[in-house]
Structures are given as structure tokens and as C-alpha cells.
Design a protein around this motif. Structure first.
Motif, short mmCIF file in Angstrom:
data_model
loop_
_atom_site.label_atom_id
_atom_site.label_comp_id
_atom_site.label_asym_id
_atom_site.label_seq_id
_atom_site.Cartn_x
_atom_site.Cartn_y
_atom_site.Cartn_z
N ALA A 229 0.84 -1.20 0.00
CA ALA A 229 0.00 0.00 0.00
C ALA A 229 0.87 1.25 0.00
O ALA A 229 0.63 2.19 -0.77
CB ALA A 229 -0.94 -0.01 1.20
N ASP A 230 1.90 1.26 0.83
CA ASP A 230 2.82 2.41 0.87
C ASP A 230 3.51 2.60 -0.47
O ASP A 230 3.62 3.73 -0.97
CB ASP A 230 3.87 2.23 1.97
N TYR A 231 4.01 1.51 -1.05
CA TYR A 231 4.70 1.55 -2.33
C TYR A 231 3.81 2.16 -3.41
O TYR A 231 4.23 3.04 -4.18
CB TYR A 231 5.11 0.12 -2.71
N LEU A 232 2.56 1.71 -3.48
CA LEU A 232 1.64 2.20 -4.50
C LEU A 232 1.23 3.66 -4.25
O LEU A 232 1.11 4.45 -5.19
CB LEU A 232 0.42 1.30 -4.58
N GLN A 233 1.05 4.02 -3.00
CA GLN A 233 0.67 5.40 -2.69
C GLN A 233 1.79 6.38 -3.01
O GLN A 233 1.53 7.48 -3.51
CB GLN A 233 0.25 5.53 -1.22
N VAL A 234 3.04 5.99 -2.77
CA VAL A 234 4.18 6.85 -3.11
C VAL A 234 4.21 7.08 -4.62
O VAL A 234 4.64 8.13 -5.09
CB VAL A 234 5.50 6.22 -2.61
N ARG A 235 3.71 6.12 -5.39
CA ARG A 235 3.68 6.23 -6.84
C ARG A 235 2.41 6.88 -7.37
O ARG A 235 2.12 6.82 -8.55
CB ARG A 235 3.91 4.86 -7.46
N GLY A 236 1.64 7.48 -6.47
CA GLY A 236 0.51 8.29 -6.90
C GLY A 236 -0.86 7.64 -6.83
O GLY A 236 -1.86 8.30 -7.12
N LEU A 237 -0.95 6.38 -6.47
CA LEU A 237 -2.26 5.75 -6.34
C LEU A 237 -2.87 6.16 -5.00
O LEU A 237 -2.16 6.42 -4.04
CB LEU A 237 -2.16 4.22 -6.42
N ARG A 238 -4.20 6.23 -4.96
CA ARG A 238 -4.92 6.62 -3.74
C ARG A 238 -5.61 5.40 -3.17
O ARG A 238 -6.40 4.74 -3.84
CB ARG A 238 -5.95 7.70 -4.07
N LEU A 239 -5.29 5.09 -1.91
CA LEU A 239 -5.88 3.94 -1.25
C LEU A 239 -7.34 4.21 -0.93
O LEU A 239 -7.68 5.23 -0.32
CB LEU A 239 -5.11 3.61 0.04
N ILE A 240 -8.21 3.29 -1.34
CA ILE A 240 -9.64 3.40 -1.08
C ILE A 240 -10.06 2.45 0.04
O ILE A 240 -10.79 2.83 0.95
CB ILE A 240 -10.45 3.11 -2.36
N GLU A 241 -9.56 1.22 -0.02
CA GLU A 241 -9.99 0.23 0.97
C GLU A 241 -8.96 -0.89 1.08
O GLU A 241 -8.31 -1.25 0.10
CB GLU A 241 -11.35 -0.35 0.54
N ARG A 242 -8.83 -1.43 2.30
CA ARG A 242 -7.97 -2.59 2.56
C ARG A 242 -8.85 -3.77 2.95
O ARG A 242 -9.84 -3.61 3.64
CB ARG A 242 -7.03 -2.33 3.74
N ASN A 243 -8.44 -4.94 2.53
CA ASN A 243 -9.07 -6.19 2.95
C ASN A 243 -10.59 -6.19 2.80
O ASN A 243 -11.32 -6.44 3.75
CB ASN A 243 -8.66 -6.53 4.38
N TYR A 244 -11.04 -5.90 1.60
CA TYR A 244 -12.47 -5.96 1.31
C TYR A 244 -12.91 -7.42 1.29
O TYR A 244 -12.35 -8.24 0.56
CB TYR A 244 -12.78 -5.30 -0.05
#
Length: 107
Positions: free
Chosen positions: A25-40
Motif C-alpha cells: 500500500a505504501d509503495y503504491l501510494q508513493v507512486r501516486g495511487l490513492r488507497l480506497i480500501e484494505r481487505n475488502y
């Protein structure tokens, strides 16, 4: 294997999996993705991370394998697992609105 040892190993694997998900999640957010939900979770399956990459929704499966004896992390995403991910993603989209999406694997 003794039940107590199996329980400890399962807890350790779960802790490593949660750490892998947090790092992904951290890796993807640093690359500009926005976290919406974890463990759906739904009765059809589970999605580790749901993120937005601009207008595209990303369903991300995080896999960690400490050993490659059985083909490594990528090999653990079987056709059955893929089908369950698709069903869970369809469930999420029905509840939140359809949008262009993709599936990513973080290995």
C-alpha cells in the motif's frame, strides 16, 4: 506437526502477510495511487487493496512467499483464486458503482 507449533506458524504467516500488504500500500501510494480500501471481504472472496490510479480502479492482490519451493508468489494465484478475485471485484463494483478497473499483483 504439533498443534501449538502450527498455530504459531499460522500467526507468523498472518503477521508477515499484513506487513506485506502495508508495504505494498505504501509503495503504491508513493507512486501516486490513492488507497480506497484494505481487505475488502464478501462471501465471494477477498481483495487485499483497492486503490484509484487516476480514473482507473485497481484491485490489488498482495502475495508473499518466503520460499519458492512451490513456484513462488505468482504461482500461488491460481485460476480459482483469480475467479474469486473477479467475483469479489464485481460485488464491490455493484455496491460502489461501475468504473474502469484493472487487477494488479504485488509479489
Amino acid at each position: 506437526m504439533a498443534p501449538a507449533l502450527a498455530s504459531i506458524m499460522t500467526r507468523q504467516a498472518g503477521a508477515r502477510g499484513k506487513l506485506a500488504e502495508a508495504l505494498a500500500a505504501d509503495y503504491l501510494q508513493v507512486r501516486g495511487l490513492r488507497l480506497i480500501e484494505r481487505n475488502y471481504n464478501c462471501r465471494l472472496g477477498e481483495i487485499d487493496l483497492i486503490l484509484a490510479d487516476g480514473p482507473v480502479l485497481v484491485f490489488a492482490e498482495v502475495r508473499l512467499r518466503s520460499r519458492g519451493d512451490f513456484g513462488g508468489a505468482a504461482a500461488s494465484i491460481t485460476a480459482t483464486k483469480q475467479a474469486r478475485l473477479i467475483l469479489a471485484a464485481r460485488h464491490w463494483l455493484l455496491r460502489h458503482g461501475e468504473t474502469p478497473c484493472r487487477f494488479d499483483c504485488i509479489l
